[in-house]
Design an enzyme around this catalytic site. Sequence first.
Site, short mmCIF file in Angstrom:
data_model
loop_
_atom_site.label_atom_id
_atom_site.label_comp_id
_atom_site.label_asym_id
_atom_site.label_seq_id
_atom_site.Cartn_x
_atom_site.Cartn_y
_atom_site.Cartn_z
N GLU A 98 -0.82 15.57 14.61
CA GLU A 98 -0.54 14.46 13.70
C GLU A 98 -0.78 14.90 12.25
OE1 GLU A 98 0.89 11.93 12.90
OE2 GLU A 98 -0.15 10.10 13.49
N ASP A 99 -0.11 14.25 11.31
CA ASP A 99 -0.34 14.58 9.90
C ASP A 99 -1.64 13.94 9.39
OD1 ASP A 99 0.70 12.01 10.04
OD2 ASP A 99 2.33 12.35 8.62
N ASP A 102 -5.34 7.69 10.44
CA ASP A 102 -5.67 6.65 9.47
C ASP A 102 -6.40 5.52 10.20
OD1 ASP A 102 -5.44 5.39 6.92
OD2 ASP A 102 -3.57 4.45 7.46
N PHE A 151 -3.09 7.40 -1.13
CA PHE A 151 -1.82 7.66 -0.46
C PHE A 151 -1.29 9.02 -0.90
CE2 PHE A 151 2.59 7.33 0.76
CZ PHE A 151 2.44 6.84 2.04
N ARG A 164 8.72 14.97 1.53
CA ARG A 164 8.25 15.80 2.65
C ARG A 164 8.36 17.29 2.32
NH1 ARG A 164 7.66 12.33 7.06
NH2 ARG A 164 9.19 10.66 7.24
P1 XMP Z 1 -2.50 5.12 11.85
O1 XMP Z 1 -2.96 3.97 10.97
O2 XMP Z 1 -1.74 4.63 13.02
O3 XMP Z 1 -1.49 5.84 10.91
O4 XMP Z 1 -3.64 6.04 12.19
C1 XMP Z 1 -1.18 7.14 10.98
C2 XMP Z 1 0.12 7.34 10.26
O5 XMP Z 1 0.08 6.69 9.00
C3 XMP Z 1 0.77 7.45 8.04
N1 XMP Z 1 -0.10 7.62 6.85
C4 XMP Z 1 0.28 8.21 5.73
N2 XMP Z 1 1.45 8.79 5.41
N3 XMP Z 1 0.55 9.34 3.31
C5 XMP Z 1 1.57 9.36 4.18
O6 XMP Z 1 2.62 9.90 3.87
C6 XMP Z 1 -0.65 8.79 3.55
O7 XMP Z 1 -1.56 8.81 2.72
C7 XMP Z 1 -0.79 8.19 4.85
N4 XMP Z 1 -1.82 7.54 5.46
C8 XMP Z 1 -1.35 7.22 6.69
C9 XMP Z 1 1.10 8.75 8.68
O8 XMP Z 1 2.47 8.75 8.95
C10 XMP Z 1 0.35 8.79 9.95
O9 XMP Z 1 1.13 9.36 10.96
MG MG Z 2 3.22 9.99 10.68
#
Ligand code: XMP
Ligand code: MG
Length: 185
Positions: A98-99, A102, A151, A164
Amino acid sequence: MHTDIAEILFDEAQLECIVNSLAERINKDYSGKTLEIIGILKGSVVFLADLIRKLEIDCTLDFITASSYGAKTVSSGKVRLDANMLPDLKNKHILLVEDILDTGSTLAGIKNIVYGKGAFSAAVCTLFNKPSRRKKPIKAEYVGTDIPDKFVVGYGLDYNDRYRNLPYVGVLKPEIYTGINKIKE
Ligand code: XMP
Ligand code: MG
């Protein structure tokens, strides 16, 4: 630096260091095993491409699609998952890549799917972790680094599918998603 970026948090050399140390740990932990890697589209793609080229273990690569943001910088909390591309996972060792971890909603949903398909184990490797925003009890076994609640974009991470391609990770200027310079949705 791109004009929409307020500050660079991680440059290319720093990202490479993070990826190298994650790969080293994964190589050690899965030595002698076959690892089924599942990348979470689309944000993980650039990180994943760098990471797998550092892996020396036997591994396969598949993808799952997740989206919760749309053209927003705060998660809607509703995650759409598409697992149609996944193969049979019975008794396999899975690594979810995962990237950013959150709130944890995305990975909570994906772990359910993966264990529902009979996986033996499902570990999480995330480039970034925002611990302050967690809502679901999800822990990542492999965390590149914790980051503050800002962000960020670049190195696969997007706002409204843009940025990206940036080779670094930076903080997006708030006026891009709030003010007169807001990019088209
Ligand atoms: P959750 O809340 O499900 O979210 O853990 C994970 C996804 O949220 C996106 N995410 C971000 N994407 N910059 C981004 O481009 C950010 O700062 C950011 N914070 C959360 C991300 O896609 C991740 O897969
Ligand atoms: Mg994502």
